[in-house]
Design an enzyme around this catalytic site. Structure first.
Site, PDB file in Angstrom:
ATOM      1  N   SER A 214       1.661  -2.518 -14.419  1.00 25.89           N
ATOM      2  CA  SER A 214       2.243  -1.238 -14.808  1.00 25.89           C
ATOM      3  C   SER A 214       2.515  -1.251 -16.307  1.00 25.89           C
ATOM      4  O   SER A 214       1.600  -1.447 -17.099  1.00 25.89           O
ATOM      5  CB  SER A 214       3.484  -0.948 -13.970  1.00 25.89           C
ATOM      6  OG  SER A 214       3.888   0.397 -14.099  1.00 25.89           O
ATOM      7  N   GLU A 335      -2.080   4.081  -5.212  1.00 24.28           N
ATOM      8  CA  GLU A 335      -1.170   3.980  -6.352  1.00 24.28           C
ATOM      9  C   GLU A 335      -0.114   5.086  -6.374  1.00 24.28           C
ATOM     10  O   GLU A 335       1.044   4.853  -6.693  1.00 24.28           O
ATOM     11  CB  GLU A 335      -1.965   4.043  -7.664  1.00 24.28           C
ATOM     12  CG  GLU A 335      -2.783   2.808  -7.973  1.00 24.28           C
ATOM     13  CD  GLU A 335      -1.978   1.712  -8.641  1.00 24.28           C
ATOM     14  OE1 GLU A 335      -0.753   1.868  -8.785  1.00 24.28           O
ATOM     15  OE2 GLU A 335      -2.586   0.691  -9.007  1.00 24.28           O
ATOM     16  N   HIS A 439       1.616   1.669  -5.761  1.00 24.30           N
ATOM     17  CA  HIS A 439       1.882   1.055  -7.063  1.00 24.30           C
ATOM     18  C   HIS A 439       2.859  -0.105  -6.890  1.00 24.30           C
ATOM     19  O   HIS A 439       3.885   0.023  -6.225  1.00 24.30           O
ATOM     20  CB  HIS A 439       2.483   2.113  -7.986  1.00 24.30           C
ATOM     21  CG  HIS A 439       2.589   1.709  -9.422  1.00 24.30           C
ATOM     22  ND1 HIS A 439       1.493   1.517 -10.217  1.00 24.30           N
ATOM     23  CD2 HIS A 439       3.673   1.475 -10.207  1.00 24.30           C
ATOM     24  CE1 HIS A 439       1.887   1.190 -11.435  1.00 24.30           C
ATOM     25  NE2 HIS A 439       3.206   1.152 -11.451  1.00 24.30           N
TER      26      HIS A 439
END
Length: 523
Positions: A214, A335, A439
């Site tokens: 990230s 995600e 995610h």
């Protein structure tokens, strides 16, 4: 505005009240005869022993960025006498409550942690993985990532680190050296520490892999494009942080212009009463960290058009102006589902009738909404997952594939997609629909987040072992393949390695499944 993913796990508690005195007055080390001291260039440290590994927490890699050192490039850490206690992590950098319970306001936070397999002096130095945490450049801590499984199974040395976050890490102001990139400069200081000291922990200073997820992945992109990072790392791993993010993508921009960052800094100065000061930066340095946190924008990114980051990483990548090192890069199949679930729980109801209007709010150009709505049809029951697909495909999966294409023109690239549709959740809180492989979902396969392992099935444990084998082999040789793992082809073959329990193997359908032709064609 960047919507950051706050990982819902608890960091290992740190000690409160740290200050510059921490470097001069080293606390007494508890008697741990099984763990010999390790001598770094600044002084000796003694950590703790686990089953087959040792950890050294809270080692300073730079001076505390407090007082006149707030918003300056990192300065060298002061040396110490005696043996420093490295049995507890340092405080996280200032941040609002979230991943760190209660948040943090401690600016004395530039510390790192080392996890290494037992033998301090192996027959040959071990590969080193330097991990940069995610959290939208506003939250997170290196101590949240217990790396003992990665270190022991992979036979690698793992370094996790803190870096300045939010306005304290990325403030920009005219005439302020280092504007917009202090957090990135911290990461480079940690990499220099690794080059200088990691041999004492059995690591190979000539074989360092920079890895992150990230915002940590976006950080790796920035370091690939940074001329001041030259020679600091030898390979790169990018998890869910594509280098081709744009400022107009609300969920995954990787950087913003210095001009835009200056405007944000001016807004912050006004919000805390320094806008009209004769010396704005001097005024800002007198403002408490807590007040700065309360006034800062929720969206924070590094700034380009700066000395550390001359170009937007997206532009640098397209021009080939990046460090030519092997890269392992990937994203997760679902995600966007975590964000979509939060949006649904906040009261948004998606129906076939309102879907075009709803999706327009998640696109840089609302005129794209009819085409996107037709490509991603909504029924009365699937609105959440479809919104998740739009968010994930446009911000992560397709930009990640595009990033891989650019990088492969410069150096070897391997790609993966984490695809466990039943990945252990990061939080026990109920969700309005199953999140699949969202995610950050892959992190529990590499780390014990917050020091706690997640419950996994035997097949998921096997996948975790396979992933650690890939990651550590890549760190060792620049190639993730081993005789014990399913073969993954290099990028020019056009395949992505799908990572799922008992179903790991190459696929060439990822771009089609995520409608990348559509997203690549949109401006």
């Amino acid at each position: 505005m960047l919507v950051c993913a706050v990982l819902a796990f608890t960091a290992v508690p740190a000690q409160a009240g740290t200050s510059e005195a921490r470097q001069a007055a080293v606390p007494a080390v508890p008697a741990v005869p099984a763990v010999p001291a390790v001598h770094t260039r600044a002084g000796a440290v003694r950590g703790t022993a686990g089953e087959g590994y040792r950890t050294f927490d809270g080692i300073p890699y730079a001076a505390p960025p407090v007082g006149s050192l707030r918003w300056t490039p990192p300065h060298p850490a002061l040396p110490w006498r005696g043996v420093r206690d490295a049995t507890r992590p340092a405080d996280p950098c200032p941040q609002p409550a979230g991943e760190i319970p209660g948040g943090s306001t401690t600016e004395d936070c530039l510390y790192l942690n080392v996890t290494t397999p037992d033998a301090a002096r192996p027959d040959r130095p071990r590969p080193v993985i330097v991990w940069v945490h995610g959290g939208g450049f506003t939250t997170g801590a290196g101590s949240s990532y217990d790396a003992h499984r990665l270190a022991t199974r992979g036979n690698v040395v793992v370094v996790t680190l803190n870096y300045r976050l939010g306005a304290l890490g990325f403030l920009a102001h005219r005439g302020l050296p280092g504007s917009g990139t202090f957090g990135l400069a911290d990461q480079q200081a940690a990499l220099r520490w690794v080059r200088a000291n990691i041999g004492a922990f059995g690591g190979d200073r000539h074989n360092v892999t920079l890895a992150g997820e990230s915002a940590g992945g976006f950080s790796v992109c920035a370091q690939l494009a940074s001329p001041t990072a030259t020679g600091l790392f030898d390979r790169a791993i990018i998890e869910s942080g594509p280098c081709t993010g744009r400022a107009d993508r609300p969920f995954a921009p990787s950087a913003l212009s210095l001009k835009a960052a200056d405007a944000t800094g001016t807004k912050l100065a006004k919000a805390v009463g320094c806008g009209g000061a004769r010396h704005v930066v001097a005024c800002l340095r007198r403002v408490s960290a807590a007040r700065l946190l309360a006034a800062q924008d929720t969206s924070q990114q590094p700034a380009y058009a700066t000395g550390l980051l001359p170009r937007d990483p997206n532009t640098a990548l397209a021009r080939g102006a990046v460090h030519h090192v092997p890269v392992l890069i990937g994203s997760n199949h679902d995600e966007g589902n975590g964000w979509a679930a939060a949006i649904i729980q906040a009261g948004t109801r998606i129906t076939p009738a309102n879907w075009p209007r709803t999706v327009a709010g998640f696109l840089p150009d609302p005129a794209q909404a009819p085409l996107v709505a037709r490509t991603y049809p909504v029924t009365e029951t699937n609105g959440g997952p479809v919104l998740g697909a739009v968010i994930g495909d446009s911000n992560y999966t397709c930009p990640t594939l595009r990033t891989g294409t650019f990088l492969a023109a410069q150096a070897p690239v391997w790609r993966y997609e984490f695809a466990d549709e039943h990945a252990p959740p990061l939080t026990p809180a109920p969700t309005p629909f199953p999140l699949g492989a969202p995610h950050a979902g892959e992190l529990t396969y590499l780390f014990d987040l917050g020091g706690r392992p997640r419950a996994m099935t035997p097949a998921q444990h096997r996948l975790a072992n396979t992933m650690i084998n890939y990651w550590s082999a890549f760190a060792r040789t620049g190639n993730p393949n081993t005789p014990a793992t399913p073969h993954t082809p290099i990028w020019p073959a056009g395949y992505v390695q799908s990572l799922a329990p008992d179903h790991t193997g190459p696929t060439n359908t990822t771009a089609a499944a995520h409608h990348c032709t559509l997203w690549n064609a949109l401006p």
